[in-house]
Design a protein around this motif. Structure first.
Motif, PDB file in Angstrom:
ATOM      1  N   THR A 146     -32.038  16.651  17.193  1.00  0.00           N
ATOM      2  CA  THR A 146     -30.944  16.589  16.320  1.00  0.00           C
ATOM      3  C   THR A 146     -30.091  15.709  16.611  1.00  0.00           C
ATOM      4  O   THR A 146     -29.458  15.292  18.329  1.00  0.00           O
ATOM      5  CB  THR A 146     -30.997  18.219  16.610  1.00  0.00           C
ATOM      6  N   ASN A 153     -23.385  15.185   9.177  1.00  0.00           N
ATOM      7  CA  ASN A 153     -24.456  15.577   8.381  1.00  0.00           C
ATOM      8  C   ASN A 153     -25.183  15.627  10.028  1.00  0.00           C
ATOM      9  O   ASN A 153     -25.269  15.669  11.259  1.00  0.00           O
ATOM     10  CB  ASN A 153     -24.851  14.995   7.250  1.00  0.00           C
ATOM     11  N   VAL A 155     -29.268  16.051  11.290  1.00  0.00           N
ATOM     12  CA  VAL A 155     -30.871  15.622  10.727  1.00  0.00           C
ATOM     13  C   VAL A 155     -31.168  16.634  12.460  1.00  0.00           C
ATOM     14  O   VAL A 155     -31.233  15.519  13.189  1.00  0.00           O
ATOM     15  CB  VAL A 155     -30.401  14.196  10.369  1.00  0.00           C
ATOM     16  N   THR A 156     -32.196  16.752  11.718  1.00  0.00           N
ATOM     17  CA  THR A 156     -33.186  16.619  13.141  1.00  0.00           C
ATOM     18  C   THR A 156     -34.801  15.891  12.568  1.00  0.00           C
ATOM     19  O   THR A 156     -35.314  15.887  11.854  1.00  0.00           O
ATOM     20  CB  THR A 156     -34.314  18.132  12.778  1.00  0.00           C
ATOM     21  N   LEU A 157     -34.844  14.615  13.438  1.00  0.00           N
ATOM     22  CA  LEU A 157     -35.785  13.826  13.497  1.00  0.00           C
ATOM     23  C   LEU A 157     -37.448  14.514  14.671  1.00  0.00           C
ATOM     24  O   LEU A 157     -36.951  14.491  15.471  1.00  0.00           O
ATOM     25  CB  LEU A 157     -35.339  12.883  14.265  1.00  0.00           C
TER      26      LEU A 157
END
Length: 194
Positions: A146, A153, A155-157
């Motif tokens: 993350t 913002n 974001v979880t990858l």
């Protein structure tokens, strides 16, 4: 008609971030790049010097008329039979930078190149947009990282490749995911046979 002019290449991604710094962080570790490069040659078959127009025949035999605007230096050097080469590159490079090695955010670097007086016409432009996003969480069980983007913002990858999953335990919260988007184009006129 096509216009022979290379304005700075703007990536929509950079505009969406609304960021711009003049320097880019230094390289410090292994990285992975995915790139597409296209190069095509065509021969000049017609030339209208007063109108700054020339016709180029591509490898498939099709012809296109090109207008060289006033930004194209040394138009008078162009001859029928010369070869026009167009090269285009788009690439994405991803790596991990240690915590504290650079300021998180988005960075833009642009370069241009044009022919010097007396040279055959050429022009090139490139733009590199680099995003540094701090790692906020690492989930070894689910193979995710993350990160926090430049605007806050989160974001979880998903980490998909096995070799990348194997490196997850080496990451630390605070390290930064660096993604560099590169776009470049160049046009060059060469004498036939070179």
């Amino acid at each position: 008609m096509t216009s022979f002019r290379l304005a700075p290449l703007a990536l929509a991604f950079a505009l969406a971030l609304g960021a711009g710094c003049s320097t880019t962080p230094a390289d410090t570790g292994p990285r992975e790049t995915a790139a597409v490069e296209l190069s095509v040659d065509g021969e000049i078959t017609k030339l209208d010097t007063p109108s700054r127009l020339f016709t180029v025949r591509g490898p498939d035999g099709r012809e296109v008329e090109v207008h060289a605007d006033d930004s194209v230096r040394n138009f008078d050097q162009i001859r029928v039979g010369d070869v026009v080469n167009l090269t285009y590159l788009r690439a994405v490079t991803v790596d991990i930078q240690p915590a504290g090695s650079a300021e998180p955010g988005a960075y833009i670097k642009q370069d241009q190149d044009v022919a010097k007086t007396g040279e055959k016409p050429r022009a090139g432009a490139s733009e590199v947009v680099t995003v540094l996003a701090p790692i906020r969480a690492i989930d070894l069980a689910n193979h995710t990282v993350t990160v926090e983007g430049p605007r806050g913002n989160v974001v979880t990858l998903d980490v998909v490749k096995p070799e990348h999953r194997a490196r997850l335990p080496q990451l630390k919260v605070g390290d930064m995911l660096r993604i560099a988007f590169t776009e470049a184009a160049a046009v060059e006129v060469r004498p036939k046979g070179r």
